[in-house]
Design an enzyme around this catalytic site. Structure first.
Site, PDB file in Angstrom:
ATOM      1  N   ASP A  35      87.198 -15.938  78.783  1.00 28.35           N
ATOM      2  CA  ASP A  35      88.424 -16.707  77.982  1.00 28.35           C
ATOM      3  C   ASP A  35      87.635 -17.784  77.083  1.00 28.35           C
ATOM      4  O   ASP A  35      87.127 -18.660  77.436  1.00 28.35           O
ATOM      5  CB  ASP A  35      89.313 -17.609  78.985  1.00 28.35           C
TER       6      ASP A  35
ATOM      7  N   ASP B 197      81.156 -15.817  79.917  1.00 28.35           N
ATOM      8  CA  ASP B 197      82.509 -16.239  80.303  1.00 28.35           C
ATOM      9  C   ASP B 197      83.487 -15.463  79.549  1.00 28.35           C
ATOM     10  O   ASP B 197      83.102 -14.781  78.532  1.00 28.35           O
ATOM     11  CB  ASP B 197      82.562 -17.885  79.817  1.00 28.35           C
TER      12      ASP B 197
HETATM   13  P1  B16 Z   1      94.078 -17.735  85.301  1.00 26.13           P
HETATM   14  P2  B16 Z   1      87.276 -18.584  81.899  1.00 26.13           P
HETATM   15  C1  B16 Z   1      89.641 -19.798  82.609  1.00 26.13           C
HETATM   16  O1  B16 Z   1      88.949 -18.403  82.317  1.00 26.13           O
HETATM   17  C2  B16 Z   1      90.345 -20.684  81.614  1.00 26.13           C
HETATM   18  O2  B16 Z   1      89.529 -21.004  80.614  1.00 26.13           O
HETATM   19  C3  B16 Z   1      91.122 -21.506  82.189  1.00 26.13           C
HETATM   20  O3  B16 Z   1      91.727 -22.208  81.187  1.00 26.13           O
HETATM   21  C4  B16 Z   1      92.049 -20.923  83.147  1.00 26.13           C
HETATM   22  O4  B16 Z   1      93.008 -21.975  83.747  1.00 26.13           O
HETATM   23  C5  B16 Z   1      91.144 -20.245  84.253  1.00 26.13           C
HETATM   24  O5  B16 Z   1      90.672 -19.230  83.663  1.00 26.13           O
HETATM   25  C6  B16 Z   1      92.233 -19.519  85.362  1.00 26.13           C
HETATM   26  O6  B16 Z   1      93.095 -18.580  84.802  1.00 26.13           O
HETATM   27  O7  B16 Z   1      95.289 -18.549  85.396  1.00 26.13           O
HETATM   28  O8  B16 Z   1      94.361 -16.513  84.549  1.00 26.13           O
HETATM   29  O9  B16 Z   1      93.630 -17.239  86.885  1.00 26.13           O
HETATM   30  O10 B16 Z   1      87.162 -19.501  80.792  1.00 26.13           O
HETATM   31  O11 B16 Z   1      86.737 -19.026  83.073  1.00 26.13           O
HETATM   32  O12 B16 Z   1      87.237 -17.239  81.232  1.00 26.13           O
HETATM   33 MG    MG Z   2      85.963 -20.216  78.936  1.00 28.21          MG
END
Ligand code: B16
Ligand code: MG
Length: 214
Positions: free
Chosen positions: A10, A8
């Site tokens: 984030d 993953d």
């Molecule tokens: P975006 P991951 C996720 O990343 C985040 O944890 C989540 O908080 C966020 O809403 C989602 O990506 C979408 O992100 O707005 O940048 O498209 O943890 O799956 O890497």
């Molecule tokens: Mg994450």
């Protein structure tokens, strides 16, 4: 036998989770909607629009589809402003060492992220060429806990799901890994998740041997 590790992004590779929180908090404050860090935990791994729906549970009126689209875009602009400060120094401790060791052992590595900002984040931290495959929010229809993002990563790597291990910081992501038929190492916010096969506070606490023998 584990032949691929899907990370993953984030909250696992880089601390962009704090920027997501700040972006949503600013939006919620502008709209007069109560939001706090506890609610923010539910947004981990969840898509932008689904995150907004969770925040709107506390709103005292209904919002039209157009208003929701505008709010999601506004939050994304706040988030992207914060991303400007991101550098390779923001990569979490233990990540680079683990990637290097996995590569040396011939293990495939991929990104499996719900984020549509994945390409620009990887570029800012100097890791756009570090992975054998990238599967992200731009390429999928259903976000975690649906397994789509991880199954796409495995298919790009040409490794069967049963031989993949996912590293996740979100309960929704742990669920997605299990739904994909993969093993899961839960770190950070998900480190107490009993469904994960391995748990740690961060990657410094885990050896590659532990991953490969899961
Ligand atoms: P975006 P991951 C996720 O990343 C985040 O944890 C989540 O908080 C966020 O809403 C989602 O990506 C979408 O992100 O707005 O940048 O498209 O943890 O799956 O890497
Ligand atoms: Mg994450």
């Amino acid at each position: 036998m584990i032949r691929a590790v899907i990370f993953d992004l984030d909250g696992v590779i880089v601390s962009t989770d704090e920027f997501h929180y700040q972006g949503w908090q600013r939006l919620a404050d502008e709209e007069g909607i109560y939001f706090d860090r506890k609610t923010n935990e539910r947004l981990r791994g969840v898509s932008r629009l689904e995150s907004l729906e969770i925040i709107l549970e506390k709103a005292d009126r209904n919002y039209s589809r157009e208003e929701k689209a505008e709010m999601a875009e506004r939050k994304n602009n706040y988030y992207r402003d914060l991303l400007h400060t991101l550098t390779p120094d923001d990569v979490f401790p233990g990540v680079m060492e683990m990637l290097k060791e996995l590569k040396e052992k011939g293990i495939k590595i991929a990104i499996g992220s719900s984020s549509k900002n994945t390409p620009s984040i990887l570029q800012k931290i100097g890791m756009e060429s570090s992975f054998d495959a990238v599967s992200d929010g731009n390429q999928i229809k259903r976000s975690k806990p649906d397994p789509e993002v991880f199954l796409l990563a495995a298919s790009k790597l040409q490794i069967p799901p049963g031989q993949c291990l996912v590293v996740e910081d979100a309960d929704a992501g742990v669920e997605a890994a299990i739904n994909a038929g993969m093993k899961c190492l839960a770190v950070g916010s998900a480190s107490a998740n009993p469904k994960a096969h391995l748990r740690a506070n961060n990657l410094n606490e885990i050896t590659v041997e532990q991953i490969l023998n899961t």
